[in-house]
Design an enzyme around this catalytic site. Structure first.
Site, PDB file in Angstrom:
ATOM      1  N   ARG A  36     -50.436 -14.802 -30.715  1.00  0.00           N
ATOM      2  CA  ARG A  36     -49.052 -13.904 -30.868  1.00  0.00           C
ATOM      3  C   ARG A  36     -48.069 -14.813 -31.123  1.00  0.00           C
ATOM      4  O   ARG A  36     -48.001 -15.894 -30.293  1.00  0.00           O
ATOM      5  CB  ARG A  36     -48.715 -13.245 -29.370  1.00  0.00           C
ATOM      6  CG  ARG A  36     -47.543 -12.660 -29.232  1.00  0.00           C
ATOM      7  CD  ARG A  36     -47.509 -11.921 -27.956  1.00  0.00           C
ATOM      8  NE  ARG A  36     -45.829 -11.465 -27.808  1.00  0.00           N
ATOM      9  CZ  ARG A  36     -45.170 -11.910 -26.753  1.00  0.00           C
ATOM     10  NH1 ARG A  36     -45.529 -12.636 -26.067  1.00  0.00           N
ATOM     11  NH2 ARG A  36     -44.089 -11.125 -26.564  1.00  0.00           N
ATOM     12  N   ARG A  77     -27.994  -8.360 -23.312  1.00  0.00           N
ATOM     13  CA  ARG A  77     -27.720  -9.329 -22.248  1.00  0.00           C
ATOM     14  C   ARG A  77     -26.342  -9.304 -21.858  1.00  0.00           C
ATOM     15  O   ARG A  77     -25.462  -8.872 -22.594  1.00  0.00           O
ATOM     16  CB  ARG A  77     -28.260 -10.816 -22.859  1.00  0.00           C
ATOM     17  CG  ARG A  77     -29.769 -10.893 -23.155  1.00  0.00           C
ATOM     18  CD  ARG A  77     -29.963 -12.395 -23.636  1.00  0.00           C
ATOM     19  NE  ARG A  77     -31.365 -12.406 -24.056  1.00  0.00           N
ATOM     20  CZ  ARG A  77     -32.401 -12.519 -23.069  1.00  0.00           C
ATOM     21  NH1 ARG A  77     -32.032 -12.781 -21.681  1.00  0.00           N
ATOM     22  NH2 ARG A  77     -33.686 -12.484 -23.459  1.00  0.00           N
ATOM     23  N   LYS A 222     -44.437  -1.479 -29.289  1.00  0.00           N
ATOM     24  CA  LYS A 222     -44.480  -1.842 -27.726  1.00  0.00           C
ATOM     25  C   LYS A 222     -43.779  -0.737 -26.880  1.00  0.00           C
ATOM     26  O   LYS A 222     -42.425  -0.251 -27.104  1.00  0.00           O
ATOM     27  CB  LYS A 222     -43.713  -2.815 -27.860  1.00  0.00           C
ATOM     28  CG  LYS A 222     -44.171  -4.202 -28.419  1.00  0.00           C
ATOM     29  CD  LYS A 222     -43.570  -5.509 -28.538  1.00  0.00           C
ATOM     30  CE  LYS A 222     -43.102  -6.245 -27.249  1.00  0.00           C
ATOM     31  NZ  LYS A 222     -42.609  -7.304 -27.247  1.00  0.00           N
ATOM     32  N   THR A 280     -48.386  -8.537 -19.738  1.00  0.00           N
ATOM     33  CA  THR A 280     -47.425  -8.994 -18.932  1.00  0.00           C
ATOM     34  C   THR A 280     -48.235  -9.066 -17.837  1.00  0.00           C
ATOM     35  O   THR A 280     -48.672  -8.526 -16.965  1.00  0.00           O
ATOM     36  CB  THR A 280     -46.267  -8.009 -18.888  1.00  0.00           C
ATOM     37  OG1 THR A 280     -45.817  -7.527 -19.988  1.00  0.00           O
ATOM     38  CG2 THR A 280     -45.107  -8.568 -18.116  1.00  0.00           C
TER      39      THR A 280
END
Length: 478
Positions: A36, A77, A222, A280
């Site tokens: 990845r 963010r 995803k 994860t």
């Protein structure tokens, strides 16, 4: 040189820890199937070095390691804050503004331009992976949102923002993603991961760009937002595969719901013949230690039992101290669970859609697996150009090995993500009987099959033409 192959595949994130050829080769030997490239970090030239290295290993050692380019997506963010960090106190109010500034006790900057238009009163805002929580009091619909601190703490610069209740208007493909996508397509990656997918249309738009670029990369959706869960059926239908990205999913959804969401998505993907990756914090403690926790071992094992096509590593291999040991450890956990065997998904045959354009091929693939179960066949051997047969047979989780022969070189590496599949390049165009005898002999020479083994062969006849699978034959290895 011996390479280990599990049925459940292993995806590992590239980074400084595995940038040397001898390290990456050792990881591949230990069971790594897909590399990845995380476009949230690193420069294009860094990713290109890994691509060149992976392909060098594939050419030199005749491996089929796949490449997944993972786009960052619209990661929201906050901006810079004064003194490196500010203290948010429970019950106090703070403004979030789209006007760039240095954050302080009164206001902080957010990179999401339409934030004041998209949020509603009483919606929750999570900062720093959910460690801090705010509640929307009101918005001026222009540039400022007034919030109350629900769970405070120290907030440092550029931390991520999650909006579990908000219908975000930012497109899934950001301008930076489009630039990185062109790099990835130029380098002919096998898979492209699209972050923060919300609807099936997000996948359709990405596929259109790939198609217009004349490339064949497949798309991984995803799943990491509540909106994606709401639209999961259309997302699975539009995608080529799914990643259960439990990091942001576990922040935006209640944590206690994530295990059952994982099982639900995995089941739906198997039923739709789409590969599913569980990702994860699988072995996160191994970033700094050579042994996992018991809870992590259970997590990996349960992901295998859930029917995942692949389990994924992130920081463990990109920046961790023990990248090779991590792969060896994960492969051992996977192998131990796989030794128990998998229940044959017989209900999938019964529920085959008779109105589908692929109904006959689907029925034949299901019959091949059913026959393999009842004859105790050691292998299901198929010829394919598109890869459709490989995805379909894999979805039944057969006990027999799944061996795919194809003249499509790009497909070889893409199938490295698909459960149980071993792929081989084959470009001869003999008669059907000669081809079947030839591929069976190749598997015998590779010591994957032995004399006397029962094999189920499928193909599209005539073999010299590309078409849908329409032939099934029972063979015995001589």
């Amino acid at each position: 040189m011996k390479f280990y192959y599990n049925r459940t595949k292993i995806v590992a994130t590239m980074g400084p820890a595995c940038s040397k050829k001898e390290v990456l080769l050792s990881m591949i030997r230990a069971g790594l199937n897909v590399c990845r490239l995380n476009f949230s970090h690193g420069k294009p030239e860094d990713h290109k070095k890994f691509i060149d290295l992976i392909r060098e290993i594939n050419d030199e050692y005749k491996t089929n390691v796949g490449i997944l380019a993972d786009l960052q997506g619209p990661k929201i963010r906050i901006g810079l804050v004064k003194d490196g960090g500010i203290h948010l106190i429970n019950g106090t109010r703070i403004n979030i503004t789209t006007n760039e500034c240095i954050g302080d006790d009164n206001q902080i900057y957010i990179t999401y331009e339409t934030f004041p238009q998209d949020v509603q009163a009483n919606e929750i805002i999570l900062l720093d992976d959910g460690k801090l929580q705010l509640k929307v009091i009101e918005t001026n619909r222009k540039d400022t949102v007034i919030c109350e601190v629900v769970h405070g703490g120290i907030l440092t610069s550029r931390k991520g923002v999650n909006l579990p209740n908000t219908k975000v208007s930012i497109p899934s493909l950001t301008p930076d993603d489009l630039v990185n996508l062109q790099y990835a397509l130029q380098w002919d990656v096998d898979w492209v991961g699209l972050s923060f997918v919300r609807t099936g249309q997000d996948i359709i738009d990405l596929k259109r760009i790939i198609r217009e670029s004349g490339k064949a990369a497949r798309v991984i959706a995803k799943v990491e937002k509540p909106e994606a869960i709401e639209n999961i059926d259309e997302i699975i239908a539009a995608s080529d595969g799914v990643m259960i990205a439990r990091g942001d999913l576990g922040v935006e959804c209640p944590l206690e719901e994530v295990p059952l969401l994982q099982k639900m998505i995995a089941r739906k993907c198997r039923d739709a013949s789409k590969p599913v990756i569980v990702a994860t914090q699988m072995l996160e403690s191994m970033i700094t230690t050579p042994r996992p926790t018991r809870a992590e071992v259970n997590d990996v094992a349960n992901s295998v039992l859930d029917g995942a096509d692949a389990v994924m590593l992130s920081g463990e291999t990109s920046v961790g101290e023990f990248p090779v040991i991590v792969i060896e450890t994960m492969a051992k956990i996977v192998r131990n669970v796989e030794d128990l065997g998998y229940p044959f998904n017989a209900s999938k045959i019964e529920n085959t859609d008779s109105t589908s354009a692929n109904y006959l091929s689907d029925a034949l693939c299901g019959s091949a697996v059913y026959l393999a179960e009842h004859t105790k066949a050691e292998g299901i051997v198929s010829m394919t150009v598109s890869g459709y047969t490989a995805f379909e047979i894999s979805s039944y989780r057969p006990k027999a090995g799944t061996y795919i022969f194809t003249s499509n070189k790009q497909l070889l590496n893409a199938l490295s993500l698909v459960w149980g599949v071993r792929a081989f390049y084959y470009d001869k165009s003999d008669s059907t009987d000669e081809t079947i005898a030839d591929v069976n002999n190749i598997l015998k020479a590779e010591q994957l099959l032995n004399a006397g083994d029962v094999v189920i062969n499928t193909a599209a006849v005539p073999i010299i033409k590309q078409g849908k699978t329409n032939m099934l034959k029972v063979s015995v290895i001589e």
